[in-house]
Write a protein that holds these residues in place. Sequence first.
Motif, PDB file in Angstrom:
ATOM      1  N   ARG A   1      -6.686  -2.698  30.811  1.00 43.83           N
ATOM      2  CA  ARG A   1      -5.978  -2.899  32.078  1.00 43.83           C
ATOM      3  C   ARG A   1      -6.879  -2.670  33.286  1.00 43.83           C
ATOM      4  NH1 ARG A   1      -0.429   0.517  30.768  1.00 43.83           N
ATOM      5  NH2 ARG A   1       0.567  -1.029  29.413  1.00 43.83           N
ATOM      6  N   GLY A   2      -7.879  -1.820  33.123  1.00 48.74           N
ATOM      7  CA  GLY A   2      -8.698  -1.452  34.271  1.00 48.74           C
ATOM      8  C   GLY A   2      -7.976  -0.496  35.194  1.00 48.74           C
ATOM      9  N   ASP A   3      -6.848   0.043  34.726  1.00 48.18           N
ATOM     10  CA  ASP A   3      -6.008   0.946  35.519  1.00 48.18           C
ATOM     11  C   ASP A   3      -5.042   1.619  34.551  1.00 48.18           C
ATOM     12  OD1 ASP A   3      -4.812   2.261  37.593  1.00 48.18           O
ATOM     13  OD2 ASP A   3      -4.394   0.470  38.789  1.00 48.18           O
ATOM     14  N   TYR A   4      -4.272   2.561  35.077  1.00 50.57           N
ATOM     15  CA  TYR A   4      -3.280   3.225  34.226  1.00 50.57           C
ATOM     16  C   TYR A   4      -2.084   2.318  33.943  1.00 50.57           C
ATOM     17  CZ  TYR A   4      -5.956   7.443  35.187  1.00 50.57           C
ATOM     18  OH  TYR A   4      -6.969   8.360  35.283  1.00 50.57           O
TER      19      TYR A   4
ATOM     20  N   ARG B   1      -9.309  -9.113  35.439  1.00 50.98           N
ATOM     21  CA  ARG B   1      -9.976  -9.154  34.131  1.00 50.98           C
ATOM     22  C   ARG B   1      -9.483 -10.319  33.283  1.00 50.98           C
ATOM     23  NH1 ARG B   1     -11.437  -3.112  32.133  1.00 50.98           N
ATOM     24  NH2 ARG B   1     -12.239  -2.354  34.117  1.00 50.98           N
TER      25      ARG B   1
ATOM     26  N   SER C   1       7.532  -4.611  39.036  1.00 53.37           N
ATOM     27  CA  SER C   1       7.385  -3.516  38.081  1.00 53.37           C
ATOM     28  C   SER C   1       8.623  -2.635  38.002  1.00 53.37           C
ATOM     29  CB  SER C   1       6.172  -2.654  38.455  1.00 53.37           C
ATOM     30  OG  SER C   1       6.340  -2.108  39.754  1.00 53.37           O
TER      31      SER C   1
ATOM     32  N   GLU D   1      -6.199   1.697  28.780  1.00 51.89           N
ATOM     33  CA  GLU D   1      -6.689   1.877  30.155  1.00 51.89           C
ATOM     34  C   GLU D   1      -7.905   0.991  30.423  1.00 51.89           C
ATOM     35  OE1 GLU D   1      -8.567   5.423  32.953  1.00 51.89           O
ATOM     36  OE2 GLU D   1      -7.376   5.972  31.181  1.00 51.89           O
ATOM     37  N   TRP D   2      -8.758   0.841  29.416  1.00 55.21           N
ATOM     38  CA  TRP D   2      -9.951   0.006  29.573  1.00 55.21           C
ATOM     39  C   TRP D   2      -9.573  -1.463  29.737  1.00 55.21           C
ATOM     40  CZ3 TRP D   2     -12.096  -3.583  25.935  1.00 55.21           C
ATOM     41  CH2 TRP D   2     -13.350  -4.086  26.304  1.00 55.21           C
TER      42      TRP D   2
ATOM     43  N   SER E   1      -1.981  -4.006  36.767  1.00 56.42           N
ATOM     44  CA  SER E   1      -2.108  -4.110  38.227  1.00 56.42           C
ATOM     45  C   SER E   1      -3.194  -5.124  38.575  1.00 56.42           C
ATOM     46  CB  SER E   1      -2.435  -2.732  38.819  1.00 56.42           C
ATOM     47  OG  SER E   1      -3.638  -2.221  38.251  1.00 56.42           O
ATOM     48  N   ASP E   2      -3.705  -5.043  39.787  1.00 54.44           N
ATOM     49  CA  ASP E   2      -4.677  -6.023  40.260  1.00 54.44           C
ATOM     50  C   ASP E   2      -5.940  -6.094  39.393  1.00 54.44           C
ATOM     51  OD1 ASP E   2      -5.213  -7.933  42.566  1.00 54.44           O
ATOM     52  OD2 ASP E   2      -7.027  -6.686  42.608  1.00 54.44           O
ATOM     53  N   PRO E   3      -6.537  -4.954  38.978  1.00 51.05           N
ATOM     54  CA  PRO E   3      -7.715  -5.052  38.105  1.00 51.05           C
ATOM     55  C   PRO E   3      -7.403  -5.764  36.787  1.00 51.05           C
ATOM     56  CG  PRO E   3      -7.531  -2.839  39.017  1.00 51.05           C
ATOM     57  CD  PRO E   3      -6.262  -3.554  39.366  1.00 51.05           C
ATOM     58  N   THR E   4      -6.182  -5.583  36.279  1.00 47.07           N
ATOM     59  CA  THR E   4      -5.785  -6.259  35.038  1.00 47.07           C
ATOM     60  C   THR E   4      -5.776  -7.760  35.239  1.00 47.07           C
ATOM     61  OG1 THR E   4      -4.246  -4.389  34.797  1.00 47.07           O
ATOM     62  CG2 THR E   4      -4.153  -6.126  33.139  1.00 47.07           C
TER      63      THR E   4
END
Length: 419
Positions: free
Chosen positions: A178-181, A190, A290, A175-176, A184-187
């Motif tokens: 990916r920045g999300d479950y 990063r 996805s 989760e850390w 997605s966009d945060p991944t």
Amino acid sequence: MAHIRKATGVWDWFDQRLAVTKFFKVMVSEYWIPKNISFLWAMGVILMTLFIVLFVSGLMLVMYYKPDVNLAFDSVNFTIMKEVEYGWLWRHIHAVSASVVFLILYIHTLVAIYYRSYKQGREMIWVSGMLLFIIFSAEAFSGYMLPWGQMSYWAAMVITNLFGGIPVVGDAIVEWIRGDYAVSDPTLTRFFMLHVCLLPLVVVAVLAVHFYSLRFPHVNNLDGEEIDFELEGEKYLQGKTSESKVIPFWPGFLAKDFFYVSIFMIFFFYLVGFHFDFAMDPINFEPANSLKTPTHIYPEWYFLWEYEILRGFYFDVGPLKAADIGLIAFAFAGISLFFIPLFDRSSVVAPAYKNKAFFIWFWVLVIDMILLSLFGKLPADGAELGIENKYWGFALSIIYIGLLVVVLPLITIAERKRV
């Protein structure tokens, strides 16, 4: 305090303050290289050239790239490829150099193993070089994700899931990262930061350590001969150039390297112009979805041998699940070459052809890695020569691990006893 006199020119002004002449002597004109080396020793300069090409082409691409899941695919495949003048060329240069750099890395690494250039004072050269390999792998993976195509998305999903196998904290780490479950966009944001900012800085820092560590024990040679570099350097400076066993880094060695780099760049731009497709997976020209899993997910060619080791263990052993065993084997494969100086129990620094057992071991290792790569591209549920691919993968994985952990120590201990 240094004595500063009136400068006779711009060079002299800088020389008094930065010791430019002394630095040039220590690092270039009086840094001695053995004469008895071949074109294989040019791989380091070719790698440096490719890193510069990657950096410059990356700068060109980042001007138009959008690190957003809704814009990334179009920014690469339409804006850069179709709207920006020569954008297609810069993308081809970046993609081909990202792939070819691993070809040269593998050659560079295997040459060091063949000539056993990883011990007797050269351990830090080897360790820093293998660290560069790991960082380049992370850089390549983070870059592979940026086009946000089908294979980008699903490769990110598979690789980040691997960290979930870490006991207790695995899910939190996934989760850390990916920045999300989910990916997605945060991944994407990063990995863009890693690829463009952090990892290039780390590469530059480790490159500096690699070159610094190379400065003291000096490079190895074709015969593994121990050379008194100070004595041979003095002979060269006294004009006994034919008698001396060394040449200066510049102009003697680097001039030859420039020739080899020129030949390599002809090959490189031939790939850029006519065979760039080998560095671009066709599946990745589909936008990330996805809800649509590709029929067969696989990494780029330079990761295939490690990927096959990951999936080569298809059975449970007691409380250990197959996925856990595969993950342990994969982690070992990723760092295994770091420990070659420890696995090699002999003090002999000699090329492989001088030790029949080591020579055979080396070529079996190379063939095994090639076969692992070939099977890594094939579906796990297929079959070759009447044998299921999963059995091939398991056998080749065991051979790889055994070659390093068991066979190399045994043949080098035997060599040590003979000396």
